[in-house]
Design an enzyme around this catalytic site. Structure first.
Site, PDB file in Angstrom:
ATOM      1  N   ASP A  75      40.894  42.769 -37.929  1.00 19.59           N
ATOM      2  CA  ASP A  75      41.640  41.516 -37.878  1.00 19.59           C
ATOM      3  C   ASP A  75      40.713  40.439 -37.334  1.00 19.59           C
ATOM      4  O   ASP A  75      40.757  40.116 -36.151  1.00 19.59           O
ATOM      5  CB  ASP A  75      42.854  41.727 -36.953  1.00 19.59           C
ATOM      6  CG  ASP A  75      43.897  40.639 -37.076  1.00 19.59           C
ATOM      7  OD1 ASP A  75      43.893  39.921 -38.083  1.00 19.59           O
ATOM      8  OD2 ASP A  75      44.723  40.501 -36.161  1.00 19.59           O
ATOM      9  N   ARG A  83      37.520  39.610 -33.309  1.00 21.83           N
ATOM     10  CA  ARG A  83      37.350  41.000 -32.879  1.00 21.83           C
ATOM     11  C   ARG A  83      35.887  41.426 -32.813  1.00 21.83           C
ATOM     12  O   ARG A  83      35.586  42.452 -32.229  1.00 21.83           O
ATOM     13  CB  ARG A  83      38.075  41.950 -33.845  1.00 21.83           C
ATOM     14  CG  ARG A  83      39.516  41.563 -34.145  1.00 21.83           C
ATOM     15  CD  ARG A  83      40.373  41.525 -32.910  1.00 21.83           C
ATOM     16  NE  ARG A  83      41.765  41.269 -33.225  1.00 21.83           N
ATOM     17  CZ  ARG A  83      42.560  40.464 -32.532  1.00 21.83           C
ATOM     18  NH1 ARG A  83      42.092  39.807 -31.490  1.00 21.83           N
ATOM     19  NH2 ARG A  83      43.818  40.290 -32.884  1.00 21.83           N
ATOM     20  N   ARG A 146      46.024  29.220 -35.838  1.00 21.42           N
ATOM     21  CA  ARG A 146      45.625  30.179 -36.877  1.00 21.42           C
ATOM     22  C   ARG A 146      45.935  29.648 -38.269  1.00 21.42           C
ATOM     23  O   ARG A 146      45.480  30.220 -39.268  1.00 21.42           O
ATOM     24  CB  ARG A 146      46.343  31.508 -36.650  1.00 21.42           C
ATOM     25  CG  ARG A 146      46.087  32.131 -35.296  1.00 21.42           C
ATOM     26  CD  ARG A 146      47.042  33.266 -35.011  1.00 21.42           C
ATOM     27  NE  ARG A 146      46.805  34.415 -35.860  1.00 21.42           N
ATOM     28  CZ  ARG A 146      47.640  35.444 -35.979  1.00 21.42           C
ATOM     29  NH1 ARG A 146      48.796  35.429 -35.313  1.00 21.42           N
ATOM     30  NH2 ARG A 146      47.344  36.447 -36.762  1.00 21.42           N
ATOM     31  N   LYS A 176      47.739  36.378 -45.395  1.00 21.58           N
ATOM     32  CA  LYS A 176      48.866  36.784 -44.562  1.00 21.58           C
ATOM     33  C   LYS A 176      49.553  35.532 -43.998  1.00 21.58           C
ATOM     34  O   LYS A 176      48.966  34.443 -44.032  1.00 21.58           O
ATOM     35  CB  LYS A 176      48.393  37.705 -43.425  1.00 21.58           C
ATOM     36  CG  LYS A 176      47.419  37.056 -42.429  1.00 21.58           C
ATOM     37  CD  LYS A 176      46.905  38.070 -41.427  1.00 21.58           C
ATOM     38  CE  LYS A 176      46.063  37.390 -40.359  1.00 21.58           C
ATOM     39  NZ  LYS A 176      45.460  38.344 -39.419  1.00 21.58           N
ATOM     40  N   HIS A 177      50.777  35.626 -43.525  1.00 18.62           N
ATOM     41  CA  HIS A 177      51.685  36.754 -43.366  1.00 18.62           C
ATOM     42  C   HIS A 177      52.854  36.503 -44.311  1.00 18.62           C
ATOM     43  O   HIS A 177      53.688  35.636 -44.017  1.00 18.62           O
ATOM     44  CB  HIS A 177      52.185  36.864 -41.929  1.00 18.62           C
ATOM     45  CG  HIS A 177      51.102  36.897 -40.880  1.00 18.62           C
ATOM     46  ND1 HIS A 177      50.466  35.753 -40.411  1.00 18.62           N
ATOM     47  CD2 HIS A 177      50.533  37.937 -40.203  1.00 18.62           C
ATOM     48  CE1 HIS A 177      49.585  36.086 -39.502  1.00 18.62           C
ATOM     49  NE2 HIS A 177      49.605  37.416 -39.350  1.00 18.62           N
ATOM     50  N   HIS A 189      55.811  40.311 -32.822  1.00 19.06           N
ATOM     51  CA  HIS A 189      55.430  41.437 -31.974  1.00 19.06           C
ATOM     52  C   HIS A 189      56.589  41.857 -31.073  1.00 19.06           C
ATOM     53  O   HIS A 189      56.666  43.009 -30.640  1.00 19.06           O
ATOM     54  CB  HIS A 189      54.240  41.069 -31.079  1.00 19.06           C
ATOM     55  CG  HIS A 189      52.943  40.885 -31.809  1.00 19.06           C
ATOM     56  ND1 HIS A 189      52.578  39.699 -32.396  1.00 19.06           N
ATOM     57  CD2 HIS A 189      51.929  41.747 -32.054  1.00 19.06           C
ATOM     58  CE1 HIS A 189      51.393  39.829 -32.959  1.00 19.06           C
ATOM     59  NE2 HIS A 189      50.971  41.057 -32.760  1.00 19.06           N
ATOM     60  N   ASP A 261      51.779  44.313 -41.926  1.00 21.34           N
ATOM     61  CA  ASP A 261      51.333  44.017 -40.574  1.00 21.34           C
ATOM     62  C   ASP A 261      51.613  45.275 -39.740  1.00 21.34           C
ATOM     63  O   ASP A 261      52.303  46.194 -40.182  1.00 21.34           O
ATOM     64  CB  ASP A 261      52.080  42.801 -40.031  1.00 21.34           C
ATOM     65  CG  ASP A 261      51.298  42.055 -38.948  1.00 21.34           C
ATOM     66  OD1 ASP A 261      50.321  42.632 -38.419  1.00 21.34           O
ATOM     67  OD2 ASP A 261      51.664  40.921 -38.627  1.00 21.34           O
TER      68      ASP A 261
END
Length: 484
Positions: A75, A83, A146, A176-177, A189, A261
């Site tokens: 990701d 990352r 983002r 995404k998403h 989340h 996801d």
């Protein structure tokens, strides 16, 4: 004998759809064994210790490939969600909000080509990016910087550029998403966000960038765990045939890989558990299942048992698993024929510099100013990535964001300039309160917002970076004269 062969085939097809995770910078024995049995691949996470450095990451992916890993995913969005090495010192590439502010599609393409080249160099071949959500909710807790912006057409043209740049580097992009997380004020989340939009509104807002990404040839699309009451009737999109098969396959005509996801997120599995969520996602039409950062061998085995049970009961047709495996197989074939591209990190700083927006006249500091950074918790997707201007400041202090801190800060800043660093101040009442108190006493202070610059006090000198990546911070430090 025929029954055993059938069971083996179901197990092989089920494994091909799974992307588990693991801890550490070397592959556990169970991962290597499962790859030899046909596991679709793995998802790497910095918080799992998979990415201690680029050299170690390259060694890890080589180990995974030697065991037959078809897909190594991560990701890596650049910007705030990073990352690679950026999770330790911040990304050298600005995120989507900064690219949208510049609005140069050639620049976006170059940034994503270089980002893809960095991933390819360490053996990652499927990147869960770009985020092509249209961020229409200013208080969105999980998208924000983002996103390329709030205008569907702007997001669409940069979505296409990001997909093209990534895949020119030989790495598969994943838009995404789906069908769009930008209008939510909840984090999937933690629950199931609601997007109150009918098909007509989706068509002119959320789906515009996905059409562009599909037209640009994106090899994958990631689903979102959100509810569209008029379409999914309370079912998260990831588990909804109406969204995956109806909207994405039939309405938009997308024929590539669909990946979920992370299924450990409450929006997908909070009420039913990960194994059941996996079965429902496959029934709905998903091809690859990202299980989540803490879902290792035990979860993998539980999901396999649930999928095999669903096939045995007739609830999940084996043809659906075969279809998913065929799509991921086509992706693997595409990756085998792809070519690498050169890394161009200079484009990241160039983009960040061009994204900076200044309101008012910057003062000439008589000496090194005091830099005060106001605490702002990142969301779960961002994680504990460093941010701020302290690496370039001769004197910096971190404040929690309460008005009673103003006295200490003002005393420390006596006789010199004051720079107040914010991050998404419109979402943090404490930041606004302390900043307002400081401005009341020091109207010459400079505000730097390293998130979305929604809150701008009237009359204040304001610097907007549209992101908190290392590149954004460097660009801000330059305009403030904090660098040589």
């Amino acid at each position: 004998m025929s029954e055993r062969i059938a069971n083996d085939e179901v197990g092989r097809l089920a494994r091909a759809a799974l992307l588990p995770s693991f801890d550490g910078a070397t592959a556990p024995r169970w991962v290597l064994d499962e790859l030899e049995r046909g596991l679709g691949g793995v998802t790497l996470f910095a918080l799992n210790g998979n990415v201690p450095g680029t050299r170690e990451l390259a060694a890890l992916t080589a180990e995974l490939r030697s065991a037959g890993a078809p897909l190594v995913t991560i990701d890596e969005e650049g910007g705030d969600v990073t990352r690679l090495g950026g999770h330790k010192e911040g990304s050298p590439y600005p995120g989507n909000a900064a690219l949208g502010a510049v609005d140069d599609v050639a620049l976006t393409r170059r940034v994503y080509r270089s980002l893809g080249a960095e991933l390819g160099a360490v053996g990652v071949n499927l990147n869960f990016a770009p985020s092509v959500d249209v961020n229409t909710a200013a208080d969105n807790p999980v998208i924000g910087t983002r996103s390329f912006g709030a205008d569907p057409e702007l997001v669409a043209r940069h979505a296409a550029a990001a997909v093209a740049g990534t895949q020119e580097a030989g790495v598969a992009a994943c838009a995404k998403h789906f069908p769009g997380h930008g209008a939510t004020v909840e984090d999937s989340h933690l629950g199931v966000p609601v997007v109150d939009a009918d098909l007509e509104l989706l068509d002119r807002r959320e789906l515009v960038p996905f059409r562009a990404a599909i037209a640009a040839g994106t090899r994958a699309v990631m689903t979102a765990h959100l509810d569209l009451p008029g379409i999914t009737a309370g079912v998260p999109a990831t588990l909804s045939p109406a969204v995956i098969t109806g909207l994405l396959r039939e309405h938009l005509g997308y024929q590539g890989v669909i990946v979920t996801d992370a299924l450990d997120m409450k929006g997908a599995s909070g009420a039913i558990g990960i194994p059941e969520a996996a079965v429902r996602a496959l029934i709905a039409g998903a091809d690859l299942l990202c299980l989540g950062p803490r879902e290792h061998h035990e979860t993998l085995l539980a999901v396999l048992a649930a999928v095999e049970g669903a096939v045995a009961s007739g609830r999940l047709p084996i043809e659906r698993l075969a279809d998913a495996a065929a799509r991921t197989g086509a992706l693997k074939d595409w990756l085998a024929g792809s070519a690498p591209a050169p890394v161009d990190r200079a484009v990241g700083l160039d983009a960040a510099r061009r994204a900076v927006r200044i309101t008012g006249a910057l003062p000439a500091f008589p000496g090194a100013p005091l830099v005060v950074e106001l605490a702002a918790n990142g969301n779960i997707a961002v994680g504990p990535t460093p941010w701020g201007l302290s690496p370039w400041a001769a004197d910096a202090v971190r404040a929690e964001g309460t008005p009673d801190e103003a006295g200490h800060v003002l005393e420390r800043a006596t006789g010199r300039g004051l720079v107040v660093v914010l991050r998404d101040a419109h979402r943090h009442a404490g930041q606004r309160a302390l900043a307002s108190a400081l401005l009341a006493a020091r109207p010459d202070a400079v505000l730097v917002d390293m998130g979305l610059p929604v809150w701008r006090p009237e009359g204040a000198v304001h610097v907007a970076t549209y992101g908190a990546a290392q590149a954004n911070a460097r660009a801000a430090a330059e305009v403030l004269g904090l660098t040589n």
